[in-house]
Design a protein around this motif. Structure first.
Motif, PDB file in Angstrom:
ATOM      1  N   PRO A 129       0.796  -1.237   0.000  1.00 31.31           N
ATOM      2  CA  PRO A 129       0.000   0.000   0.000  1.00 31.31           C
ATOM      3  C   PRO A 129       0.828   1.287   0.000  1.00 31.31           C
ATOM      4  O   PRO A 129       0.272   2.372   0.036  1.00 31.31           O
ATOM      5  CB  PRO A 129      -0.744  -0.115   1.326  1.00 31.31           C
ATOM      6  N   GLY A 130       2.167   1.176  -0.030  1.00 29.56           N
ATOM      7  CA  GLY A 130       3.013   2.342   0.183  1.00 29.56           C
ATOM      8  C   GLY A 130       3.196   3.253  -1.011  1.00 29.56           C
ATOM      9  O   GLY A 130       3.809   4.313  -0.891  1.00 29.56           O
ATOM     10  N   LEU A 131       2.689   2.833  -2.192  1.00 28.38           N
ATOM     11  CA  LEU A 131       2.752   3.648  -3.411  1.00 28.38           C
ATOM     12  C   LEU A 131       4.177   4.013  -3.802  1.00 28.38           C
ATOM     13  O   LEU A 131       4.447   5.100  -4.312  1.00 28.38           O
ATOM     14  CB  LEU A 131       1.893   4.909  -3.268  1.00 28.38           C
ATOM     15  N   HIS A 140      -7.354  -0.358   6.638  1.00 31.46           N
ATOM     16  CA  HIS A 140      -6.289  -0.290   7.638  1.00 31.46           C
ATOM     17  C   HIS A 140      -5.400  -1.507   7.398  1.00 31.46           C
ATOM     18  O   HIS A 140      -5.660  -2.605   7.918  1.00 31.46           O
ATOM     19  CB  HIS A 140      -6.885  -0.306   9.048  1.00 31.46           C
ATOM     20  N   PRO A 141      -4.355  -1.375   6.579  1.00 29.27           N
ATOM     21  CA  PRO A 141      -3.586  -2.543   6.126  1.00 29.27           C
ATOM     22  C   PRO A 141      -3.037  -3.418   7.249  1.00 29.27           C
ATOM     23  O   PRO A 141      -3.023  -4.647   7.114  1.00 29.27           O
ATOM     24  CB  PRO A 141      -2.453  -1.915   5.304  1.00 29.27           C
ATOM     25  N   ALA A 142      -2.594  -2.837   8.346  1.00 32.28           N
ATOM     26  CA  ALA A 142      -1.961  -3.627   9.401  1.00 32.28           C
ATOM     27  C   ALA A 142      -2.896  -4.689   9.963  1.00 32.28           C
ATOM     28  O   ALA A 142      -2.443  -5.760  10.386  1.00 32.28           O
ATOM     29  CB  ALA A 142      -1.468  -2.717  10.514  1.00 32.28           C
ATOM     30  N   THR A 143      -4.208  -4.408   9.980  1.00 31.93           N
ATOM     31  CA  THR A 143      -5.165  -5.364  10.523  1.00 31.93           C
ATOM     32  C   THR A 143      -6.072  -5.961   9.462  1.00 31.93           C
ATOM     33  O   THR A 143      -6.923  -6.794   9.784  1.00 31.93           O
ATOM     34  CB  THR A 143      -6.046  -4.692  11.596  1.00 31.93           C
ATOM     35  N   MET A 144      -5.871  -5.553   8.200  1.00 30.18           N
ATOM     36  CA  MET A 144      -6.759  -6.030   7.142  1.00 30.18           C
ATOM     37  C   MET A 144      -5.945  -6.662   6.015  1.00 30.18           C
ATOM     38  O   MET A 144      -5.511  -7.795   6.113  1.00 30.18           O
ATOM     39  CB  MET A 144      -7.654  -4.882   6.659  1.00 30.18           C
ATOM     40  N   LEU A 196       8.384  -6.840   6.393  1.00 28.06           N
ATOM     41  CA  LEU A 196       7.483  -6.051   5.557  1.00 28.06           C
ATOM     42  C   LEU A 196       6.286  -5.523   6.336  1.00 28.06           C
ATOM     43  O   LEU A 196       5.347  -4.991   5.741  1.00 28.06           O
ATOM     44  CB  LEU A 196       6.984  -6.906   4.392  1.00 28.06           C
ATOM     45  N   SER A 197       6.291  -5.642   7.641  1.00 28.28           N
ATOM     46  CA  SER A 197       5.129  -5.274   8.450  1.00 28.28           C
ATOM     47  C   SER A 197       4.753  -3.809   8.241  1.00 28.28           C
ATOM     48  O   SER A 197       5.606  -2.951   7.982  1.00 28.28           O
ATOM     49  CB  SER A 197       5.402  -5.534   9.924  1.00 28.28           C
ATOM     50  N   ILE A 198       3.459  -3.537   8.354  1.00 30.17           N
ATOM     51  CA  ILE A 198       2.914  -2.208   8.118  1.00 30.17           C
ATOM     52  C   ILE A 198       2.572  -1.557   9.455  1.00 30.17           C
ATOM     53  O   ILE A 198       1.968  -2.179  10.329  1.00 30.17           O
ATOM     54  CB  ILE A 198       1.634  -2.296   7.263  1.00 30.17           C
ATOM     55  N   THR A 227      -0.327   3.032  12.080  1.00 29.64           N
ATOM     56  CA  THR A 227      -0.741   4.410  11.763  1.00 29.64           C
ATOM     57  C   THR A 227      -1.078   4.586  10.291  1.00 29.64           C
ATOM     58  O   THR A 227      -1.490   5.660   9.875  1.00 29.64           O
ATOM     59  CB  THR A 227       0.374   5.404  12.129  1.00 29.64           C
ATOM     60  N   PHE A 228      -0.915   3.523   9.500  1.00 32.69           N
ATOM     61  CA  PHE A 228      -1.004   3.616   8.046  1.00 32.69           C
ATOM     62  C   PHE A 228      -2.430   3.339   7.581  1.00 32.69           C
ATOM     63  O   PHE A 228      -3.091   2.414   8.059  1.00 32.69           O
ATOM     64  CB  PHE A 228      -0.051   2.599   7.422  1.00 32.69           C
ATOM     65  N   ILE A 229      -2.902   4.121   6.612  1.00 30.99           N
ATOM     66  CA  ILE A 229      -4.236   3.961   6.022  1.00 30.99           C
ATOM     67  C   ILE A 229      -4.105   4.006   4.504  1.00 30.99           C
ATOM     68  O   ILE A 229      -3.346   4.814   3.959  1.00 30.99           O
ATOM     69  CB  ILE A 229      -5.184   5.083   6.495  1.00 30.99           C
ATOM     70  N   ARG A 230      -4.854   3.129   3.827  1.00 32.98           N
ATOM     71  CA  ARG A 230      -4.936   3.151   2.364  1.00 32.98           C
ATOM     72  C   ARG A 230      -6.341   3.569   1.957  1.00 32.98           C
ATOM     73  O   ARG A 230      -7.315   3.000   2.427  1.00 32.98           O
ATOM     74  CB  ARG A 230      -4.624   1.768   1.787  1.00 32.98           C
TER      75      ARG A 230
END
Length: 423
Positions: free
Chosen positions: A159-161, A352-356, A366-368, A371-374
């Protein structure tokens, strides 16, 4: 049936190709829309003498061929295989081209399902997985070895573009006799055509922008004619052989839906890009947002490369909030924007990539971050999208504890106890 497809015959304009490529009009009735051939087998006049090149639906159907022809025209490809998911497209590439002792280089920011597939299925075959920062050409050059069979690129990445220089990566891969495969799902052939930049293979999850309506699961793998890809004939043959053996083809109805989606793909991508740019610029001005990640922003480290190899910056915006609690509260409090996996549909989706979608990489390098949102920015009126984000951000600051109270009683909220998911 062979998966080799004819060269583009319709006019050069990408919008015209999107509308007119493939089986239009249908030859038997003159219908301007291809019918759905919902059949498992096809009559032969004599043994082995097929009427239109089709014998058994596992190896090919008219609707699948129609979709493959359209994709070939959009990607300037000579080979296409439309399969039943984006992951199946990856399986086709990995199974056809990797063997024990081979190495695959993947980016530091890679779709969680890709990492899971390689780790769970191919590593036990003796395939070595190497994670490399592919945005740094010198780092890639140092990482490639005589064991490298595939350099796997996502650009923009999920998801980091991250943006990878496709042309430079292709030269490095080819110098080592490796195959460069590019997952171009986020860009689509409307914004980026990796084969023209030297890639050997292009991979799509057609579930996403290509279909565009969140009602199909599908994927595709495409290859060029060898003009800039020295191993095109070998790679194509191995893919064809594998696909004929295992039967990963997309169903007639899903192929028909994806082909229909392509007709409006240029218009949709234009609107996705417009809305995403506005959202990204708006988010940059918010104090609650620690970082906005979008290739269309000059602040993005890959902005100049994206300008050079893309004709638009896509419909996905990623961001980091100042705390994980705020991120969870934000995704729990949007109302117009749905909390859901996947992306690329006409509707806006938040993840919410870390939990989804990226839970599979939680315990890896490679953990996300939490605080990260896509954010997959849809086609709604831009004022409505911004208003929803504004009220969701406002909700994150309410409550006695300052942050996150809006998520407490909301079934919209993600849970860390969820199973490993995809999208």
């Amino acid at each position: 049936m062979s998966s080799l497809h004819r060269a583009p015959t319709t006019p050069a304009g990408i919008s015209t190709r999107s509308v007119h490529s493939g089986a239009m009009p249908e030859s038997h009735t003159g219908s301007v829309v291809a019918p759905i051939f919902q059949t498992s087998t096809f009559v032969m006049d004599t043994p082995g003498d097929t009427r239109a090149g089709f014998d058994y639906a596992r190896t090919g159907t008219p609707n699948r061929s129609d979709l493959e022809d359209a994709l070939c025209e959009l990607e300037n490809a000579s080979f296409a295989a439309a399969v039943n998911s984006g992951t199946s497209a990856e399986v086709a590439v990995f199974s056809a081209l990797l063997g024990p002792g081979d190495e695959i280089i993947i980016p530091r920011d890679v779709y969680g399902g890709t990492f899971r597939l390689l780790k769970n299925e191919y590593e036990r075959w003796g395939v070595r997985i190497r994670t490399v920062d592919l945005t740094d050409t010198e780092t890639l050059a140092a990482a490639i070895s005589d064991r490298t069979a595939i350099v796997w690129v996502e650009t923009p990445s999920n998801p980091g573009l991250d943006i990878v220089d496709i042309e430079a990566a292709a030269k490095l891969a080819h110098a080592a006799n490796a195959v460069l495969a590019v997952d171009s799902t986020f860009a689509t052939p409307i914004l980026q055509r990796p084969l023209d930049l030297g890639a050997d293979l292009v991979i799509h999850s057609t579930t996403k922008f290509i279909n565009g309506h969140s009602d199909v699961i599908g994927g595709a793998v495409l290859a060029g004619d060898g003009t800039s890809c020295p191993r095109a004939a070998e790679v194509t043959e191995r893919l064809e052989t594998h696909l004929a053996s295992v039967g990963l083809g997309v169903s007639p109805f899903d192929a028909w839906l994806a082909r229909r989606g392509i007709k409006t793909l240029p218009l949709r991508m234009e609107r996705h890009c417009q809305n995403a740019q506005v959202v990204a610029e708006w988010l940059e001005g918010r104090d609650e947002i620690a970082e906005v990640i979008y290739p269309g922003l000059p602040s993005h480290p890959g902005h100049e490369v994206a300008k050079r190899q893309m004709s638009g910056f896509g419909g996905v915006v990623s961001l980091r909030t100042d705390t994980e609690a705020r991120a969870l509260a934000l995704v729990a409090n949007t109302k117009l924007i749905a909390l859901a996996e996947s992306l690329g549909g006409v509707e806006s989706l938040i993840d919410h990539p870390a939990t989804m979608t990226h839970l599979a990489v939680a315990d890896s390098e490679l953990s996300i971050s939490g605080t990260f949102i896509r954010l997959s920015v849809g086609l709604e009126d831009i004022d409505d999208i911004l208003a929803d984000l504004a009220q969701a951000l406002a909700a994150t600051t309410k409550g006695a504890d300052g942050i996150g109270s809006g998520a407490a009683g909301n079934d919209h909220a993600p849970s860390a106890a969820r199973p490993v998911l995809i999208g």
